[in-house]
Design a protein around this motif. Sequence first.
Motif, PDB file in Angstrom:
ATOM      1  N   VAL A 123      11.260  46.781  38.657  1.00 26.64           N
ATOM      2  CA  VAL A 123      11.469  47.556  39.891  1.00 26.64           C
ATOM      3  C   VAL A 123      11.886  46.625  41.030  1.00 26.64           C
ATOM      4  O   VAL A 123      12.797  46.943  41.810  1.00 26.64           O
ATOM      5  CB  VAL A 123      10.187  48.333  40.249  1.00 26.64           C
ATOM      6  CG1 VAL A 123      10.303  48.929  41.655  1.00 26.64           C
ATOM      7  CG2 VAL A 123       9.933  49.427  39.224  1.00 26.64           C
ATOM      8  N   GLU A 124      11.238  45.470  41.117  1.00 21.31           N
ATOM      9  CA  GLU A 124      11.579  44.499  42.158  1.00 21.31           C
ATOM     10  C   GLU A 124      13.030  44.041  42.027  1.00 21.31           C
ATOM     11  O   GLU A 124      13.750  43.916  43.036  1.00 21.31           O
ATOM     12  CB  GLU A 124      10.630  43.306  42.046  1.00 21.31           C
ATOM     13  CG  GLU A 124      10.818  42.230  43.091  1.00 21.31           C
ATOM     14  CD  GLU A 124       9.859  41.063  42.902  1.00 21.31           C
ATOM     15  OE1 GLU A 124      10.275  39.912  43.132  1.00 21.31           O
ATOM     16  OE2 GLU A 124       8.697  41.308  42.499  1.00 21.31           O
ATOM     17  N   ALA A 125      13.478  43.795  40.808  1.00 23.84           N
ATOM     18  CA  ALA A 125      14.854  43.348  40.588  1.00 23.84           C
ATOM     19  C   ALA A 125      15.852  44.441  40.960  1.00 23.84           C
ATOM     20  O   ALA A 125      16.900  44.163  41.543  1.00 23.84           O
ATOM     21  CB  ALA A 125      15.044  42.930  39.127  1.00 23.84           C
ATOM     22  N   ARG A 175       6.968  46.129  34.274  1.00 25.00           N
ATOM     23  CA  ARG A 175       7.433  47.194  35.171  1.00 25.00           C
ATOM     24  C   ARG A 175       7.576  46.746  36.640  1.00 25.00           C
ATOM     25  O   ARG A 175       8.632  46.989  37.242  1.00 25.00           O
ATOM     26  CB  ARG A 175       6.471  48.378  35.040  1.00 25.00           C
ATOM     27  CG  ARG A 175       6.736  49.522  35.974  1.00 25.00           C
ATOM     28  CD  ARG A 175       5.801  50.656  35.632  1.00 25.00           C
ATOM     29  NE  ARG A 175       5.681  51.613  36.725  1.00 25.00           N
ATOM     30  CZ  ARG A 175       4.985  52.729  36.656  1.00 25.00           C
ATOM     31  NH1 ARG A 175       4.342  53.025  35.551  1.00 25.00           N
ATOM     32  NH2 ARG A 175       4.921  53.543  37.677  1.00 25.00           N
ATOM     33  N   PRO A 176       6.578  46.080  37.254  1.00 23.91           N
ATOM     34  CA  PRO A 176       6.751  45.685  38.663  1.00 23.91           C
ATOM     35  C   PRO A 176       7.937  44.751  38.882  1.00 23.91           C
ATOM     36  O   PRO A 176       8.652  44.875  39.882  1.00 23.91           O
ATOM     37  CB  PRO A 176       5.416  44.990  38.988  1.00 23.91           C
ATOM     38  CG  PRO A 176       4.440  45.518  37.991  1.00 23.91           C
ATOM     39  CD  PRO A 176       5.228  45.745  36.757  1.00 23.91           C
ATOM     40  N   LYS A 177       8.158  43.827  37.940  1.00 22.36           N
ATOM     41  CA  LYS A 177       9.266  42.890  38.085  1.00 22.36           C
ATOM     42  C   LYS A 177      10.615  43.583  37.922  1.00 22.36           C
ATOM     43  O   LYS A 177      11.596  43.220  38.585  1.00 22.36           O
ATOM     44  CB  LYS A 177       9.132  41.764  37.063  1.00 22.36           C
ATOM     45  CG  LYS A 177       7.926  40.860  37.300  1.00 22.36           C
ATOM     46  CD  LYS A 177       8.041  40.136  38.628  1.00 22.36           C
ATOM     47  CE  LYS A 177       6.875  39.204  38.865  1.00 22.36           C
ATOM     48  NZ  LYS A 177       6.985  38.502  40.178  1.00 22.36           N
ATOM     49  N   THR A 207       4.431  36.367  33.663  1.00 22.13           N
ATOM     50  CA  THR A 207       5.544  35.759  34.391  1.00 22.13           C
ATOM     51  C   THR A 207       5.269  34.314  34.772  1.00 22.13           C
ATOM     52  O   THR A 207       6.134  33.647  35.343  1.00 22.13           O
ATOM     53  CB  THR A 207       5.862  36.561  35.668  1.00 22.13           C
ATOM     54  OG1 THR A 207       4.670  36.688  36.457  1.00 22.13           O
ATOM     55  CG2 THR A 207       6.387  37.941  35.319  1.00 22.13           C
ATOM     56  N   GLU A 234      15.366  46.893  43.143  1.00 19.51           N
ATOM     57  CA  GLU A 234      15.346  47.049  44.602  1.00 19.51           C
ATOM     58  C   GLU A 234      16.172  45.944  45.254  1.00 19.51           C
ATOM     59  O   GLU A 234      16.939  46.193  46.193  1.00 19.51           O
ATOM     60  CB  GLU A 234      13.900  46.997  45.110  1.00 19.51           C
ATOM     61  CG  GLU A 234      13.017  48.154  44.642  1.00 19.51           C
ATOM     62  CD  GLU A 234      13.299  49.446  45.403  1.00 19.51           C
ATOM     63  OE1 GLU A 234      14.117  49.407  46.349  1.00 19.51           O
ATOM     64  OE2 GLU A 234      12.722  50.481  45.035  1.00 19.51           O
ATOM     65  N   ALA A 235      16.020  44.710  44.759  1.00 18.43           N
ATOM     66  CA  ALA A 235      16.773  43.587  45.335  1.00 18.43           C
ATOM     67  C   ALA A 235      18.279  43.756  45.131  1.00 18.43           C
ATOM     68  O   ALA A 235      19.075  43.312  45.958  1.00 18.43           O
ATOM     69  CB  ALA A 235      16.300  42.272  44.712  1.00 18.43           C
TER      70      ALA A 235
END
Length: 291
Positions: free
Chosen positions: A195-197, A191-193, A150, A199-200
């Motif tokens: 999930v973050e998107a 994957r973390p990005k 990223t 959630e936001a």
Amino acid sequence: MRNLDVTTLRSFMAVADSGGVTRAAGFLHLTQSAVSMQLKRLEETLGLDLLDRSGRGIALTANGEQLLVYARRMVALNDEVIAKLTDQAYEGEITLGVPHDIVYPSIPQVLKQFNAAFPRVRVHLVSSYTRALRDQFARGECDLILTTETDAAPEAETLALRPLCWIGAPGGTAWRQRPLRLAFCRYCTFRPKVVEALEAAGISWDMAVETESDRTVEATVSADLAVHTMIEGTEPPHLERIDHNGALPDLPLQHINLYGAQTSRGVVTDTLADFLRRAFAGAGVSRLKAG
């Protein structure tokens, strides 16, 4: 009359470029003790301290910094003379690490071009996850690696910026379900990005598939049982980008980074790096439009 040995200069350059004897030994396919002995011989020949070993890592002294400039010129000239006068047929092996998800469609073409240029040099292709590839590179087990990250790492060269896009089965409806069912490999850096998107955006989700197999992910998504994300332009023909009309969040741009090509490593490695640049750099920066 004292004479400098090109082999010791090459080892000195490798240590300076990689920041350590262990990693340099991996690149040179030598033992750590052999590289250390070459450095000691070089210092004894010149009667100078070239490396500052007082800290945790290895740094160049002022004399070492000055020698490095000459060493690059001398090694480059040596290689040019050998290549021009002997018309040598290069042979050996070079190890290239590439994340699973960007092997296609570019890497097969790169391998084909490289084989035409150096038919007697075997490319050992390592396909793994970015995190694992960076670990292997740090240990000197890969000559060049590509990563998907990223950000732009200071020790790497960014070849392209491409957005992540949502991927599903052709004509599929899994992306409409809530909670949104996801299929990812366990160590996927996307994957973390993702999930973050989600959630936001306030979108509920469920990790339907968590595996170490890309084939398992593709099979699940092809069956329209979950969705996945891939870098734009790398999706296989049996999957398609999801036309979600803004129902799913935009995903961040990904850097395709190249490690190991910041300084010249010889004509074989430099040529492979150039082929990789051409394969990926043409994409430029693009942003997938929802809808």
